[in-house]
Structure formats: C-alpha cells, structure tokens
Write an enzyme that holds these catalytic residues in place. Structure first.
Site, short mmCIF file in Angstrom:
data_model
loop_
_atom_site.label_atom_id
_atom_site.label_comp_id
_atom_site.label_asym_id
_atom_site.label_seq_id
_atom_site.Cartn_x
_atom_site.Cartn_y
_atom_site.Cartn_z
N LEU A 1 43.39 -41.10 13.70
CA LEU A 1 44.16 -41.06 14.93
C LEU A 1 43.61 -39.93 15.77
O LEU A 1 43.19 -38.90 15.23
CB LEU A 1 45.65 -40.79 14.64
CG LEU A 1 46.47 -41.88 13.93
CD1 LEU A 1 47.90 -41.37 13.72
CD2 LEU A 1 46.49 -43.17 14.73
N ASP A 2 43.62 -40.10 17.09
CA ASP A 2 43.20 -39.01 17.96
C ASP A 2 44.10 -37.80 17.75
O ASP A 2 45.27 -37.93 17.35
CB ASP A 2 43.28 -39.45 19.43
CG ASP A 2 42.29 -40.55 19.76
OD1 ASP A 2 41.29 -40.68 19.04
OD2 ASP A 2 42.53 -41.28 20.74
N ARG A 3 43.58 -36.64 18.05
CA ARG A 3 44.31 -35.40 17.79
C ARG A 3 45.68 -35.38 18.46
O ARG A 3 46.67 -34.93 17.88
CB ARG A 3 43.47 -34.21 18.28
CG ARG A 3 44.09 -32.86 17.97
CD ARG A 3 43.14 -31.73 18.33
NE ARG A 3 43.70 -30.44 18.00
CZ ARG A 3 43.05 -29.28 18.13
NH1 ARG A 3 41.81 -29.28 18.58
NH2 ARG A 3 43.63 -28.14 17.81
#
Length: 340
Positions: free
Chosen positions: A142-144
């Site tokens: 997942l993106d940060r």
C-alpha cells in the site's frame, strides 16, 4: 554501504517450507545485497551445487536438498535499531491472524518497508515486535499515505499461493474508499487507462497514462455525494502502481490530499476543513484462504477523521454499503481471530 565477505562455503538443507522455489529466486532472497548478475553467474558457473551436482537456474528445490553456496560479498545487514526503538510505541491493529497469514490495518503515514530515506516500515516494525517469528513477508503493498488492509504471509507456501491469486485478477476482490474533488455523476463507471511507471530524477516512483502502457481497469461506484466532494468505492480489476490515484485524476476527479496526482491548490485548504491526509483507504478484501480454501471477507473500518469528513461534506448515503463509512471505534481492537 560497506561490504563484507563470507568466510567459507555455506551449506543449506532445504526444508519443507522452502521446497518448490526456483533456485535463482531462493538465492536472490538468501543473498540480499548481492547483484542479480552475480547470483546468476555463480549458478551458471557451477559454483552453486545441489546434492554435489550442477543445476540450472530454473531447478525447483526439494525438501532435503543440500545446497552449496560459495563465498560471496554481501551487503551489511540493515540497521534494525530504528524499528526496534519504535516497536514498543507503535501499535498495529490486527484484523485477522492464523498460522499462515496476518491481516493488518495499516495506518496512514507508515511505509510498508524501509528504503529511500525511510529508516523502517511496517514489515521491519512487525519483525521487531515478533522476534521469534520464522517467516514474515509482505504479500502486497500500500502507498505510504494509504490506510487499511495489508496482508503479511507467515508461511512461504501461503505467500506463493497468494501471489498466484494476485496475478489472477479475478481471485481476490479488492475494494478501496476514496474521497474525490467534484460531484461523481454515475452510479457505476469503468475506468480503463494504460499506465506507464517511471522514476523521476529525484528517485520518486510516478505513473502516467500512455498509449503503450500496461492495461489497467478500475470499477468506480458512487457512495455519497456533496456539493464539492464525492465518496466513491473503487474495485481493482488490475493492481498497477498508483492505479486508483491516476485513474481518478485522469477522469477529472482527483483524490483529496493526493500530493502526487491531486489538485494542489485544493489540497492546501483541506487541513482547514479537517482533512490532513490523502483520503484513500483499503477497506475490504474478499479471497479464499491460501491454504484451507475457505472464503474470507476482511474489512478495515474507516478511520474516525475520514468518517467525520465524509459526514461533514456529503449527504446521507442512499445506496448500499452505507456501513462502509462507519467510523473506526475508539475502543481497543478485538483479539486476533483464528482460522476455522
């Protein structure tokens, strides 16, 4: 990064859990920090042996095999001190756990792994919190700034099966909630854009729409609508980097708070309206358990601050799944569930 050298030949007996992997893939993980070209060179040159014999890079390891690995120069082990220090103060909500997989409700702002200026990520933190765990590997990313469900494998057999399922886009149903700028006009819309991934001179991963990019497909459902913003649910049919963010921005409805593909002028005013992060949340995964085959439906409740922003800026939902925007309870999380 400084380099160190192994003093002697290393012999590894392959376990049941390690069996089934290709030789090259096993060594690339075992010899972290060694250039890929070097790993293939020692295999093809006969320096790597299985049961005293030469093998091809495509050889599938079997339980009981004795693997000979020659001395090679490897990178120093990564510094685990930052993750160790944070392991006592950062709590990770567990949505599901059994002996094969772990589902974590990842908070926004925490990277999934260290690197590129990040001293540690969720996987390093998890390993620090569970020093006795023999195997913990990310199933996906997942993106940060994206919150929500993140899967971690506790067995290699589960990891391999889950990766196979992810490559088959119809075997895992992935749903995200996003708040976008503008009034979404359709109950349901298919977004199909070809995406090209590249790296900026500063080292940032970016994606753009190009005619020769990879096919990608997102199904968008309207959930709640206000005068300026809309809550949409996104069903991923493919899993490209930044897919939802680029698809929605290209369609003219950028995700609120998206610092790479969003409306930068609008983003500056959002903190004053109560939104201090990107509004993208991985809220539901439906899949078959990788080892038992049992159907699993995992849900991560929407964080309180996102749910409040939805309530403040949209009319009450008139479509199904209104419960998807119920806020995360402030009470402590339930104990991990066990597989049936």
């Amino acid at each position: 990064m400084s380099q160190t050298s192994k003093a002697s030949v290393n012999f590894i007996e392959i376990t049941e859990e390690q069996a089934g992997q290709r030789l090259d893939n096993f060594l690339l993980r075992e010899l972290k920090g060694v250039p890929k070209s070097r790993v293939y060179k020692i295999i093809r040159g006969g320096e790597v042996r299985i049961n005293k014999g030469r093998v091809d890079v495509t050889y599938r390891l079997e339980a009981g095999d004795i693997l000979r690995v020659p001395p090679v120069r490897v990178a120093d082990a990564p510094d685990t001190a930052p993750a160790q220090a944070a392991s006592h103060r950062v709590h990770l909500d567990i949505l599901f756990e059994d002996d094969a997989i772990l589902a974590i409700d990842k908070p926004a702002g925490l990277a999934v792994h260290g690197g590129s200026g990040v001293s540690f990520g969720l996987i390093e933190l998890l390993r620090a919190q569970r020093p006795d765990a023999k195997f913990l590997e990310l199933v996906h990313r997942l993106d940060r700034e994206t919150s929500g469900i993140l899967l971690v494998a506790k067995k290699r057999s589960a990891l391999v099966k889950l990766h196979d399922m992810l490559r088959d886009n119809h075997r895992i149903d992935k749903r995200y909630l996003a708040m976008v700028a503008g009034v979404w006009p359709d109950d349901k819309r298919h977004l199909r854009y070809k995406l090209f991934k590249y790296t900026t001179p500063a080292g940032e991963r970016r994606v753009r729409v190009t005619p020769d990019g990879q096919e990608s497909h997102t199904v968008v459902y309207r959930r709640r609508v206000g005068q300026q913003y809309s809550l949409v649910e996104c069903e991923l049919k493919t899993g490209r980097t930044h897919q939802i963010r680029v698809h929605l921005a290209t369609a003219g409805f950028p995700i609120l708070g998206d610092e790479k593909y969003g409306d930068f002028t609008l983003n500056k005013q959002l903190p004053r309206e109560g939104l201090k992060r990107m509004f993208l949340h991985s809220w539901q995964l439906t899949l078959e358990h990788p080892l038992t085959g049992e159907t699993m439906k995992l849900e991560a409740p929407v964080p309180v601050e996102l749910a409040k922003f939805v309530d403040d800026n949209t009319a009450p939902a008139t479509v199904k799944k209104e419960a998807a925007v119920a806020p995360k309870p402030k009470t402590s999380p339930a104990k991990p569930k066990a597989a049936k």
